[in-house]
Design a protein around this motif. Structure first.
Motif, PDB file in Angstrom:
ATOM      1  N   ILE A 268      64.650  48.938  16.105  1.00  0.00           N
ATOM      2  CA  ILE A 268      63.401  48.232  16.413  1.00  0.00           C
ATOM      3  C   ILE A 268      63.318  46.890  15.700  1.00  0.00           C
ATOM      4  N   PHE A 270      65.984  43.727  13.822  1.00  0.00           N
ATOM      5  CA  PHE A 270      67.173  43.168  13.177  1.00  0.00           C
ATOM      6  C   PHE A 270      66.709  42.007  12.306  1.00  0.00           C
ATOM      7  N   VAL A 289      65.783  38.209  15.940  1.00  0.00           N
ATOM      8  CA  VAL A 289      65.807  38.010  17.384  1.00  0.00           C
ATOM      9  C   VAL A 289      64.442  37.441  17.776  1.00  0.00           C
ATOM     10  N   ASN A 290      64.411  36.461  18.673  1.00  0.00           N
ATOM     11  CA  ASN A 290      63.156  35.829  19.087  1.00  0.00           C
ATOM     12  C   ASN A 290      62.536  34.972  17.996  1.00  0.00           C
TER      13      ASN A 290
ATOM     14  N   MET B 152      60.290  49.409  21.824  1.00  0.00           N
ATOM     15  CA  MET B 152      60.778  48.239  22.521  1.00  0.00           C
ATOM     16  C   MET B 152      61.903  47.579  21.743  1.00  0.00           C
ATOM     17  N   PRO B 154      64.259  44.734  20.131  1.00  0.00           N
ATOM     18  CA  PRO B 154      63.812  43.505  19.462  1.00  0.00           C
ATOM     19  C   PRO B 154      63.732  42.299  20.398  1.00  0.00           C
ATOM     20  N   ALA B 155      64.636  42.244  21.397  1.00  0.00           N
ATOM     21  CA  ALA B 155      64.640  41.078  22.286  1.00  0.00           C
ATOM     22  C   ALA B 155      63.313  40.929  23.027  1.00  0.00           C
ATOM     23  N   LEU B 156      62.605  42.053  23.244  1.00  0.00           N
ATOM     24  CA  LEU B 156      61.354  41.982  24.001  1.00  0.00           C
ATOM     25  C   LEU B 156      60.144  41.783  23.104  1.00  0.00           C
ATOM     26  N   GLN B 157      60.357  41.904  21.791  1.00  0.00           N
ATOM     27  CA  GLN B 157      59.207  41.803  20.893  1.00  0.00           C
ATOM     28  C   GLN B 157      58.801  40.356  20.695  1.00  0.00           C
ATOM     29  N   SER B 158      57.971  39.876  21.595  1.00  0.00           N
ATOM     30  CA  SER B 158      57.538  38.488  21.525  1.00  0.00           C
ATOM     31  C   SER B 158      56.223  38.383  22.272  1.00  0.00           C
TER      32      SER B 158
END
Lengths: 523, 311
Positions: A268, A270, A289-290, B152, B154-158
């Motif tokens: 969940i 990184f 990420v993001n 979810m 991490p790539a979608l956590q935004s």
């Protein structure tokens, strides 16, 4: 000559003359050029080019693209080389930079400019001139009403319309009003902004760069060309302008879901904790990420991660031939990972190892191992050992993540006399035949970063926001003309005409009618 | 970051989705029955012109049927709204992070937009197309796309997930209603639906004129187009944050672009002599077909970075 201009397009005087001119049977070179230009800038051509653009985009989603999926392209060449050759010659692996795709959008943009520039002139003239003369026959307009009234009502109508934001022209026996110029202004701005987007993409792309670098915990990255694992600059990028900084990966943390039974083991979060050294000194930061790390003219993005077991290889003489963390590439969701170790300086023979890493190893009934959880609870390394010529001495560049076994002899592994090596942290094993030994000294993680710079981003965003605003104005603002005319028998006619879609046209006429009638009662 | 998924709640949410589907089926039946009655109403008016009250009675009954179908649709929408909210609470995030959730949220938004537009425009006659399509979407969602609530990636956590996807859902909904109106428009305009000789033709004689239908469709599509443009821009901003490039011709990006270009083509067609009317309508339908293709085929069978179906 049929015109494919939009039905509400106002022709310039020259165009009108051209359309009305008698057909000439003989075209000179100039005539032909003019004809071609008019064809290219016609609305119908723009429409066809748009549809072509949509169709031409499709293959890019069907075939792997070099820009987005270079491995997919390699796979196509491996599996079916002849077909791949043909596809490649049609540029189907580079659709969006191909000659045919470029031709379509360049033509589209020429057509766009050819259409929008004259329209801008027309629109400018319309904005600075008086509203059109009241047409003689108002009954033919799409909204029409008639009611008692005279000159007094005309004055009143002019006042009301002005208050409603119309540009009003009070004439002898009529009022001519128009509003919604912003519709065409928005339309033109939208199209100009699209050109700006294209320019920003082109110029920005030329001045951009993107590079990759893998860092094991504790590693330091210094921002210069030699430090990158791969580096692709844009056409105009000056490689001396790299922002001077260094970055150390202090710690890489993965948080797994342990609370929700159905999702145990799903990552969940990184988080890469880094220390940055630049002209402002030393600072702690993190990359997720993001959530890229932004330095002046550089963005650092977290793109991947994995395990890097620390491995030491000793040769037959007992000397250290290799020592350090080895980047293992993840192969599945439970982080079963593949790594390659090469020890070219070993004696009596060069040593190569192909190794699997299982963070939480479990033995299958067949004897093979599998990983059942992505975090390192029961770490295990298995290795196949090779000796012979690693092929590193002839100067041909080799992939560090692959071992070419053609000139090697397998001394431990499935196809050898001795079984593969198995190592848990702290353990070591002999390479059969007196070639040396391997030890598994510890476990670290690594992170893969993209270091990128795209100066066009801001301009692209700005232009596309302007385009969006223009689009909203052009689609949602109604443009309409309203006329009020005094006719015989003490009557006035009220009429309105919309350019394009106008849901409120009839209401406008009846509202105005009511206001004028109501004003009379009020007097 | 502590997330407690509530699987029990998501199961209740699924049950309520089923209940909502049942109501949608009832609404669909009522609205089609209403249509059948409008067809027979005219027959009676021809054969028994003298008996005016019979005609009035049928008309009232038929009106009642239409009103009832819309009320039932409203109830179905309310239930679906509760189900979608519960799903969001169960997953502790916005309920549109995988195909199942996207499908149920889209169905909800289509129904909501349709019910709201009933106040503004005379669009009750496409009720069966709206309830029918929502029913199919929900059926596909529950049977083909269903996944249990999950944490979810991490790539979608935004926060871009909230904005980028909800606007895509809204745009899809406006495009669908536009497509439903275009289908109706094409049938209304076709020569075989003109006249008074069979029940089918009589049903369509009660519909607004072809021109009106075309205009309504245009209005829904322009709103959808503005929103789609926004989704495209928001997606590019997000991609720049997550993948360090705002546009990379990923399969999903390609199809988002294709849809945008097709609808741009539709808007140009509306202003091009010889292309307005049926041709433009077909183009609008091709645009919506691409939307459906993007959601189903591209999500399930194409490779790319937007692999969020959860299947």
């Amino acid at each position: 000559m049929t015109s494919y201009r939009p039905s509400d397009y106002e022709m310039t005087r020259e165009e009108r003359e051209l359309e009305q001119a008698p057909k000439r049977t003989k075209f000179g070179v100039q005539g032909w050029l003019r004809w071609m230009w008019r064809q290219l800038t016609s609305m119908r051509t723009a429409l066809i080019l748009l549809l072509l653009l949509a169709v031409a985009s499709v293959p890019g989603s069907v075939y792997p693209q070099r820009s987005a999926d270079p491995n997919g392209v390699r796979l196509q060449f491996d599996e079916n080389p002849e077909l791949a050759e043909v596809l490649d010659s049609l540029q189907l692996f580079d659709v969006y930079t191909s000659v045919w795709f470029s031709a379509i959008y360049i033509l589209l943009f020429i057509s766009l400019i050819g259409c929008v520039v004259p329209r801008t002139q027309v629109h400018w003239r319309a904005m600075i001139s008086r509203p059109v003369k009241t047409p003689p026959n108002l009954k033919r307009m799409s909204a029409f009403e008639t009611q008692p009234g005279g000159q007094e009502e005309l004055q009143e109508a002019a006042k009301i319309l002005k208050k409603q934001g119309y540009r009003v022209d009070l004439r002898e026996d009529s009022v001519s009003a128009e509003k919604g110029y912003l519709k065409e202004t928005g339309n033109l701005i939208f199209h100009y902004a699209l050109i700006a987007v294209l320019i920003a993409v082109g110029v920005g792309g030329g001045n951009s760069y993107i590079g990759q670098r893998v860092l094991v915990e504790g590693d330091m990255f210094v921002n210069n060309l030699a430090s990158y694992d791969s580096f692709s600059p844009g056409t105009f990028y000056d490689e001396n302008s790299l922002y001077p900084f260094s970055m150390r990966l202090d710690d890489f943390q993965v948080t797994y879901d342990l609370r929700n039974p159905a999702n145990v083991g799903t990552p969940i979060d990184f988080k890469a904790s880094v220390t940055v050294f630049d002209e402002n000194g030393e600072s702690q930061d993190e990359v997720k990420v993001n959530q890229p790390l932004e330095l002046p003219g550089t963005g650092i993005y977290l793109m991947g991660n994995g395990f890097a077991p620390i491995i030491t290889v000793r040769d037959g003489d007992g000397r250290i031939a290799f020592s350090g963390p080895v980047v293992f590439l993840p192969q599945d969701g439970n982080m079963t990972s593949l790594g390659v170790i090469k020890a070219p300086d070993a004696n009596p023979s060069q040593i190569g190892l192909i190794s699997f890493f299982y963070p939480t190893a479990e033995q299958l009934p067949s004897g093979a191992y599998t990983s059942i959880y992505p975090d390192a609870f029961e770490p295990l390394l298995t290795m196949n050992a090779y000796v012979g010529d690693l092929g590193l001495d002839d100067g041909v560049p080799r992939n560090v993540y692959a071992l070419d076994v053609t000139d090697l002899t397998e001394v431990a592994g499935r196809d050898a006399d001795n079984p593969g090596l198995e190592l848990r942290p702290g353990e070591s094993a002999e390479i059969p035949g007196g070639y040396g030994s391997v030890s598994f000294d510890g476990l670290t993680r690594y992170a893969a970063f993209d270091i990128a710079h795209n100066p066009g981003g801001f301009w692209i965003l700005l232009s596309s926001m302007i385009a969006l605003a223009g689009l909203i104005a052009s689609l949602l603002i109604p443009r309409r003309r309203v006329w009020v005319k005094a006719v015989a028998d003490e009557k006035i006619e009220i009429a309105a005409l919309a350019r394009g879609d106008d849901p409120r046209l009839e209401d406008v006429v009846s509202d105005l009618g009511k206001k004028l009638a109501g004003g009379k009662i009020g007097d | 970051m502590e997330i407690n998924l509530n699987e029990q709640l998501s199961q209740y949410s699924l049950l309520i989705v089923y209940a909502s589907m049942a109501l949608l089926a009832v609404s669909f039946l009522l609205s089609t029955l209403h249509m059948a009655q409008t067809a027979s109403a005219k027959t009676e008016s021809e054969s028994e012109q003298a008996e005016g009250d019979v005609l009035v009675k049928t008309k009232t009954e038929s009106k009642l049927m239409s009103t009832a179908s819309l009320w039932v649709m409203g109830a179905a929408t309310l239930l679906l709204g509760i189900a979608v909210t519960m799903r969001g609470i169960a997953a502790q995030r916005v309920p549109w992070a995988n195909m199942y959730e996207f499908a149920i949220s889209s169905a909800l938004v289509i129904l909501m937009i349709y019910l709201m537009s009933l106040y503004l425009k005379e669009v009750h006659f496409i009720a069966p197309l709206v309830s029918g399509f929502s029913l199919i979407s929900l059926g596909a969602a529950t049977s083909l796309f269903y996944v249990e609530v999950s944490t979810m990636m991490p790539a979608l956590q935004s926060y871009w997930l909230v904005l980028h996807v909800i606007v895509a859902v809204l745009a899809t909904s406006f495009f669908y209603i536009g497509a439903a109106l275009h289908i109706t428009y094409l049938i209304r305009k076709a020569s075989w639906s003109q006249g008074d000789s069979n029940a089918f033709q009589r049903i369509f004689s009660h519909f607004p004129s072809a021109e009106t239908l075309d205009r309504f469709a245009y209005r829904f599509i322009i709103i959808g187009f503005v929103m789609w443009s926004f989704t495209l821009i928001a997606g590019a901003i997000w991609a720049e944050r997550a993948w360090n490039r705002f546009w990379g011709w990923d399969t999903k990006e390609v199809w988002t672009f294709i849809i945008w270009v097709l609808y741009a083509g539709y808007l140009h067609a509306k202003a091009t002599r010889g292309w307005t009317g049926t041709r433009a309508a077909y183009l609008g339908l091709v645009g919506f077909a691409a939307v459906l293709f993007n959601f189903t085929i591209v999500n399930l069978f194409f490779e790319g970075l937007h692999v969020y179906s959860g299947l």
